[in-house]
Design a protein around this motif. Structure first.
Motif, short mmCIF file in Angstrom:
data_model
loop_
_atom_site.label_atom_id
_atom_site.label_comp_id
_atom_site.label_asym_id
_atom_site.label_seq_id
_atom_site.Cartn_x
_atom_site.Cartn_y
_atom_site.Cartn_z
N TYR A 39 28.31 123.52 39.21
CA TYR A 39 27.03 123.24 38.58
C TYR A 39 26.83 121.76 38.22
O TYR A 39 25.74 121.35 37.83
CB TYR A 39 26.88 124.07 37.31
N ASP A 40 27.88 120.95 38.36
CA ASP A 40 27.85 119.58 37.82
C ASP A 40 26.77 118.69 38.43
O ASP A 40 26.31 117.74 37.78
CB ASP A 40 29.22 118.90 38.04
N LEU A 42 23.71 119.72 39.85
CA LEU A 42 22.36 120.29 39.96
C LEU A 42 21.30 119.30 39.46
O LEU A 42 20.19 119.25 39.99
CB LEU A 42 22.26 121.60 39.18
N TRP A 43 21.62 118.51 38.45
CA TRP A 43 20.67 117.55 37.90
C TRP A 43 20.27 116.48 38.92
O TRP A 43 19.18 115.91 38.82
CB TRP A 43 21.26 116.88 36.66
N LYS A 168 23.45 128.52 32.92
CA LYS A 168 24.11 127.32 33.43
C LYS A 168 23.22 126.56 34.40
O LYS A 168 23.20 125.33 34.42
CB LYS A 168 25.43 127.69 34.12
N VAL A 169 22.50 127.30 35.23
CA VAL A 169 21.59 126.67 36.19
C VAL A 169 20.53 125.85 35.46
O VAL A 169 20.26 124.70 35.81
CB VAL A 169 20.91 127.74 37.09
N VAL A 171 20.52 124.61 32.31
CA VAL A 171 21.07 123.45 31.59
C VAL A 171 21.51 122.37 32.57
O VAL A 171 21.20 121.19 32.40
CB VAL A 171 22.25 123.89 30.70
N SER A 172 22.24 122.76 33.60
CA SER A 172 22.80 121.79 34.55
C SER A 172 21.73 121.10 35.38
O SER A 172 21.96 120.00 35.89
CB SER A 172 23.80 122.48 35.48
N SER A 173 20.56 121.72 35.51
CA SER A 173 19.47 121.13 36.29
C SER A 173 18.83 119.93 35.59
O SER A 173 18.14 119.13 36.23
CB SER A 173 18.40 122.18 36.58
N VAL A 175 20.60 118.29 32.58
CA VAL A 175 21.57 117.52 31.81
C VAL A 175 22.56 116.86 32.76
O VAL A 175 23.34 117.55 33.43
CB VAL A 175 22.33 118.42 30.81
N ASN A 177 25.73 115.20 34.47
CA ASN A 177 27.17 115.36 34.31
C ASN A 177 27.83 114.75 35.54
O ASN A 177 27.89 115.37 36.59
CB ASN A 177 27.54 116.84 34.17
#
Length: 402
Positions: A39-40, A42-43, A168-169, A171-173, A175, A177
């Motif tokens: 997920y790291d 996705l952003w 998770k999707v 948040v990771s989209s 935020v 990381n």
């Protein structure tokens, strides 16, 4: 009520551009990134989509206000030596883009029918060129809408077969990381979204909706309709891109399977999700390759015609030559190199070099009062595009240093 639905007539140019960043190269970047970093990253897709909305919306304004595409405007307003560098490098970058699109078709045909890559590449070029040479914008838009729908539904089907942490999707989209080991992959994901040929293409195809350039009210209405089309289409592309990434995470990341190419992903899906899922994956890739081959060919015709200060017209020789340079140039590379995957790596380097040139040209043109009149960029837009240009240039420098 009639005026509310009138806006639907203007949806189309944005969708043609959207397939440019859900092409096979984008599939490869997303699936590889998701399998390794979960997920790291996705952003990065969200950041790339926001960047794309700003740039595509801005370059569409150039086409609406001036009646010229980006290539024509560069030819008319730049020093001849500068315009040659920008436009011929754009053609080279477009050939590089087309290389990935044609290979996507070939890989999909190999998955489905065991057709050799060289033969699948020829089939991809022939079919995409037939569609370009025999259809008008509006007919092509209908094909593209169909293709995008098939691609989208294929991922909806795939995602229904796996377990996903939607929290998770979400948040990771949004935020960021990022760690040192993921920087190069993040560059690949971002670069697969923001590509120069889409900027040239959008400024041309937006003009398929005819309007009176002398009427300020009409131009402002076109701005509103264009923004809706661009925003809607880019968000659709964002959803499809996220779906690719999330599918890769669910299928490969948690099983610690690192995916390095699309054929591997297809083979791995069979034991994980079954033959039907693998078939739908291959069909989605096939339609993605065909649709993006069409748009890259059209972009080639647009850029080459612009060198001669002419509009895209598939019946005129400049447009025809531009389309053929794009597809046959890519096909020649496929036939001449021993390692096609290595050729793809070098093709991405060409895009990295060219994109800042296109963004700088666009910024100069759309911020110039002599060219845009009272519709020139405001300070906020200028700063936004300048930041994007500096950011992408910095990423390119880092990429080459690494």
């Amino acid at each position: 009520m009639k005026r509310k639905f009138n806006i639907l007539r203007y949806i189309g140019p944005g969708l043609l551009v959207t397939v440019g960043f859900i092409d096979p190269g984008n599939w490869a970047a997303n699936i590889s990134g998701g399998s390794v970093f979960g997920y790291d990253l996705l952003w990065v897709i969200t950041l790339g989509t926001i960047t794309l909305i700003i740039l595509q919306h801005n370059v569409a304004h150039l086409g609406i206000v001036t009646g010229d595409c980006l290539a024509e405007s560069i030819k008319k307003n730049f020093n001849p030596s500068v315009s040659k560098v920008v436009l011929w490098s754009a053609i080279l970058a477009n050939v590089s883009v087309s290389l990935a699109e044609i290979l996507g078709v070939a890989i999909a045909l190999q998955m489905l029918f065991k057709i050799p890559i060289w033969l699948g590449s020829c089939i991809g070029v022939i079919i995409s060129n037939i569609m370009i040479f025999t259809n008008t914008y509006k007919k092509l838009e209908k094909f593209i809408i169909g293709f995008v729908s098939i691609i989208g539904f294929s991922f909806i089907f795939e995602m229904d077969l796996v377990e996903i942490s939607w929290e998770k999707v979400l948040v990771s989209s949004f935020v960021p990381n990022l760690n040192p080991s993921s920087i190069l992959v993040a560059l690949g994901v971002f670069g697969a979204i923001v590509m120069p040929h889409n900027l040239f293409l959008h400024s041309e195809i937006i003009q398929s909706r005819e309007w009176d350039l002398s009427n300020e009210k009409v131009i402002k209405r076109q701005f509103r309709y264009e923004f809706f089309d661009t925003f809607f289409s880019m968000i659709l592309g964002w959803v499809i891109n996220l779906s690719m990434f999330v599918l890769s995470i669910a299928c490969f990341y948690y099983k610690k399977i690192e995916v390095t190419d699309l054929s591997q992903a297809h083979e791995l899906l069979i034991p994980l999700l079954g033959n039907r899922a693998a078939l739908i994956f291959a069909l989605g890739l096939l339609f993605s390759g065909f649709s993006s081959s069409i748009t890259s060919g059209m972009a080639g015709g647009t850029i080459y015609s612009g060198i001669f200060e002419k509009h895209y017209d598939i019946k005129q020789k400049e447009t025809i030559i531009g389309v053929l340079i794009t597809s046959l140039g890519a096909l020649a590379i496929i036939f001449s190199v021993k390692d096609v995957l290595q050729a793809l790596v070098y093709s991405q380097a060409v895009l990295c070099f060219q994109l800042p040139l296109t963004i700088a040209s666009q910024l100069y043109l759309t911020s110039n009062e002599k060219i845009m009149g009272r519709f020139k960029n405001n300070t906020l837009v200028n700063i936004s595009i300048l930041v994007i240009g500096v950011f992408i240039t910095g990423l390119n420098i880092y990429f080459f240093i690494k």
